[in-house]
Design an enzyme around this catalytic site. Structure first.
Site, PDB file in Angstrom:
ATOM      1  N   GLU A 284       0.829  -1.214   0.000  1.00  0.00           N
ATOM      2  CA  GLU A 284       0.000   0.000   0.000  1.00  0.00           C
ATOM      3  C   GLU A 284       0.863   1.263   0.000  1.00  0.00           C
ATOM      4  O   GLU A 284       0.400   2.339   0.371  1.00  0.00           O
ATOM      5  CB  GLU A 284      -0.930   0.028   1.235  1.00  0.00           C
ATOM      6  CG  GLU A 284      -1.769  -1.207   1.449  1.00  0.00           C
ATOM      7  CD  GLU A 284      -2.859  -1.424   0.394  1.00  0.00           C
ATOM      8  OE1 GLU A 284      -2.926  -0.645  -0.581  1.00  0.00           O
ATOM      9  OE2 GLU A 284      -3.630  -2.397   0.551  1.00  0.00           O
TER      10      GLU A 284
ATOM     11  N   HIS B  23     -12.749  -3.593   4.355  1.00  0.00           N
ATOM     12  CA  HIS B  23     -11.303  -3.825   4.422  1.00  0.00           C
ATOM     13  C   HIS B  23     -10.662  -3.164   5.649  1.00  0.00           C
ATOM     14  O   HIS B  23     -10.061  -3.844   6.468  1.00  0.00           O
ATOM     15  CB  HIS B  23     -10.644  -3.334   3.119  1.00  0.00           C
ATOM     16  CG  HIS B  23      -9.160  -3.503   3.088  1.00  0.00           C
ATOM     17  ND1 HIS B  23      -8.455  -3.670   1.926  1.00  0.00           N
ATOM     18  CD2 HIS B  23      -8.228  -3.526   4.076  1.00  0.00           C
ATOM     19  CE1 HIS B  23      -7.170  -3.811   2.196  1.00  0.00           C
ATOM     20  NE2 HIS B  23      -7.008  -3.714   3.505  1.00  0.00           N
TER      21      HIS B  23
ATOM     22  N   HIS C 188      -7.000  -2.883  10.153  1.00  0.00           N
ATOM     23  CA  HIS C 188      -8.262  -3.582   9.876  1.00  0.00           C
ATOM     24  C   HIS C 188      -9.120  -3.643  11.146  1.00  0.00           C
ATOM     25  O   HIS C 188      -9.300  -4.734  11.710  1.00  0.00           O
ATOM     26  CB  HIS C 188      -7.970  -4.995   9.371  1.00  0.00           C
ATOM     27  CG  HIS C 188      -7.101  -5.063   8.148  1.00  0.00           C
ATOM     28  ND1 HIS C 188      -6.447  -6.202   7.736  1.00  0.00           N
ATOM     29  CD2 HIS C 188      -6.792  -4.111   7.213  1.00  0.00           C
ATOM     30  CE1 HIS C 188      -5.771  -5.976   6.613  1.00  0.00           C
ATOM     31  NE2 HIS C 188      -5.956  -4.696   6.278  1.00  0.00           N
TER      32      HIS C 188
ATOM     33  N   HIS D  44      -2.446   2.307   8.369  1.00  0.00           N
ATOM     34  CA  HIS D  44      -3.554   1.520   7.827  1.00  0.00           C
ATOM     35  C   HIS D  44      -3.722   0.279   8.679  1.00  0.00           C
ATOM     36  O   HIS D  44      -2.725  -0.378   9.025  1.00  0.00           O
ATOM     37  CB  HIS D  44      -3.259   1.128   6.381  1.00  0.00           C
ATOM     38  CG  HIS D  44      -4.153   0.049   5.854  1.00  0.00           C
ATOM     39  ND1 HIS D  44      -5.513   0.204   5.734  1.00  0.00           N
ATOM     40  CD2 HIS D  44      -3.878  -1.219   5.428  1.00  0.00           C
ATOM     41  CE1 HIS D  44      -6.038  -0.910   5.249  1.00  0.00           C
ATOM     42  NE2 HIS D  44      -5.068  -1.785   5.058  1.00  0.00           N
TER      43      HIS D  44
ATOM     44  N   GLU E 247     -16.693  12.055  22.388  1.00  0.00           N
ATOM     45  CA  GLU E 247     -15.289  12.250  22.010  1.00  0.00           C
ATOM     46  C   GLU E 247     -15.101  12.272  20.486  1.00  0.00           C
ATOM     47  O   GLU E 247     -14.160  12.891  19.980  1.00  0.00           O
ATOM     48  CB  GLU E 247     -14.498  11.085  22.613  1.00  0.00           C
ATOM     49  CG  GLU E 247     -13.015  11.234  22.587  1.00  0.00           C
ATOM     50  CD  GLU E 247     -12.322   9.928  22.977  1.00  0.00           C
ATOM     51  OE1 GLU E 247     -11.200  10.038  23.475  1.00  0.00           O
ATOM     52  OE2 GLU E 247     -12.881   8.840  22.766  1.00  0.00           O
TER      53      GLU E 247
HETATM   54  P1  13P Z   1       1.187  -5.398   3.247  1.00  0.00           P
HETATM   55  O1  13P Z   1       1.634  -6.654   3.970  1.00  0.00           O
HETATM   56  O2  13P Z   1       1.672  -5.339   1.831  1.00  0.00           O
HETATM   57  O3  13P Z   1       1.536  -4.156   4.041  1.00  0.00           O
HETATM   58  O4  13P Z   1      -0.400  -5.468   3.117  1.00  0.00           O
HETATM   59  C1  13P Z   1      -1.216  -5.551   4.241  1.00  0.00           C
HETATM   60  C2  13P Z   1      -2.539  -4.917   4.026  1.00  0.00           C
HETATM   61  O5  13P Z   1      -3.215  -4.613   4.991  1.00  0.00           O
HETATM   62  C3  13P Z   1      -3.012  -4.644   2.645  1.00  0.00           C
HETATM   63  O6  13P Z   1      -4.086  -3.778   2.630  1.00  0.00           O
HETATM   64 ZN    ZN Z   2      -5.235  -3.815   4.537  1.00  0.00          ZN
END
Ligand code: 13P
Ligand code: ZN
Length: 294
Positions: free
Chosen positions: A128, A222, A153, A151, A181
């Site tokens: 990413e 995602h 999840h 980033h 908050e």
């Molecule tokens: P990477 O291992 O390439 O960082 O990917 C993980 C991920 O969350 C992809 O969206």
């Molecule tokens: Zn991801």
């Protein structure tokens, strides 16, 4: 000063692995894993550093290799990034930072980076990386102190992207109304993309376009992208948004009947109390009960 002088000079003798940047990266990726937001190799983090900041470290001044990138990052030419590697497990970063992260500098043509530290087993920056670098470029226009893109999840936020309409105003207002908050931490709201294929420059440019207005961008089904001026700020944005999403999940688990809520007037009172300028069009609309009834 040439490389040998640099090496001999005690001012340049510290090891980058012991730097606060690498330490913080290990700590925060570990926390992301512990929260259950980065299973396996899920998630990625990039941390912009200046030449001045890396100067004291003796082991970051020799170019190890050059890595191509598939878009034009010349707007960041000369900038350094400590970035997590593709396929690397966040549970391991603190123990193996020199393997699972790397320090790269963007080359003048913007189509490659030079590696100066890390990725010692041949690793590469996150898949990413385009979304990270494009986000840094966009956020630097808004905030010269922009430093970190994160980033991950987060479970409840991802779940909510299946059950709520993918509408920025609605999702922002639901999250704002879960906890006082929320509006204080992200008064501009949260940007929402359509579902897109991860690891592409297309999702990178779409994310960066949203970063014009937001510091949080939801990738439905995602995860989330957050931008901030420090590791704590980026992590704090995600923590807050996921806490609100957890309350949303818990409301559903309790039967989903809304009998009381944080009203639009309550949101305005929060804005007044904390001198916020929230996104005006998100300040008025349907009640929580109406929004969740959809
Ligand atoms: P990477 O291992 O390439 O960082 O990917 C993980 C991920 O969350 C992809 O969206
Ligand atoms: Zn991801």
């Amino acid at each position: 000063m040439d490389k040998i002088q640099q090496f001999l000079n005690p001012e340049y003798s510290q090891s980058f692995g012991a730097s606060p940047y690498v330490q913080q990266m290990g700590k925060l990726t570990g926390l992301l894993y512990d929260h259950g937001w980065d299973e396996r190799n899920g998630g990625n983090v990039s941390y912009r550093l200046t030449a001045e900041e890396i100067k004291p470290y003796g082991d970051v001044h020799a170019r190890l290799r050059t890595i191509p990138i598939d878009f034009d990052a010349s707007a960041l030419a000369g900038s350094y990034f400590l970035v997590t590697g593709t396929g690397r497990y966040f549970k391991n970063v603190a123990s193996f930072p020199q393997r699972d992260t790397g320090l790269v500098q963007i080359n003048p043509d913007g189509h490659s980076v030079d590696l100066f530290w890390g990725f010692c087993d041949g690793g590469l920056p996150t898949s990413e990386f385009s979304a990270h670098l494009m986000t840094h470029i966009e956020r630097l226009h808004r905030d010269p102190n922009q430093r970190v893109v994160m980033h991950c999840h987060p479970t409840n936020l991802i779940a909510l992207s299946f059950t709520l309409p993918q509408n920025e105003k609605l999702i922002t207002r639901v999250l704002w109304k879960m906890h006082p908050e929320s509006i204080v931490v992200f008064p501009e709201g949260i940007g929402v993309l359509p579902y897109m294929t991860p690891g592409t420059t297309a999702i990178g440019s779409a994310t960066a376009a949203k970063m014009h207005d937001y510091r949080l961008v939801l990738w439905p089904h995602h995860g989330i992208f957050a931008a901030g001026d420090s590791m704590d700020e980026a992590f704090g944005l995600i923590e807050t948004v996921e806490k609100s999403a957890l309350i949303y999940t818990t409301i559903q688990n309790q039967g989903g009947q809304i009998r009381a809520e944080i009203t639009d007037e309550n949101l305005q009172e929060l804005a007044d109390r904390f001198s916020l300028t929230p996104k005006a069009e998100f300040m008025h609309g349907e009640t929580l009960a109406q929004m969740l009834a959809k």
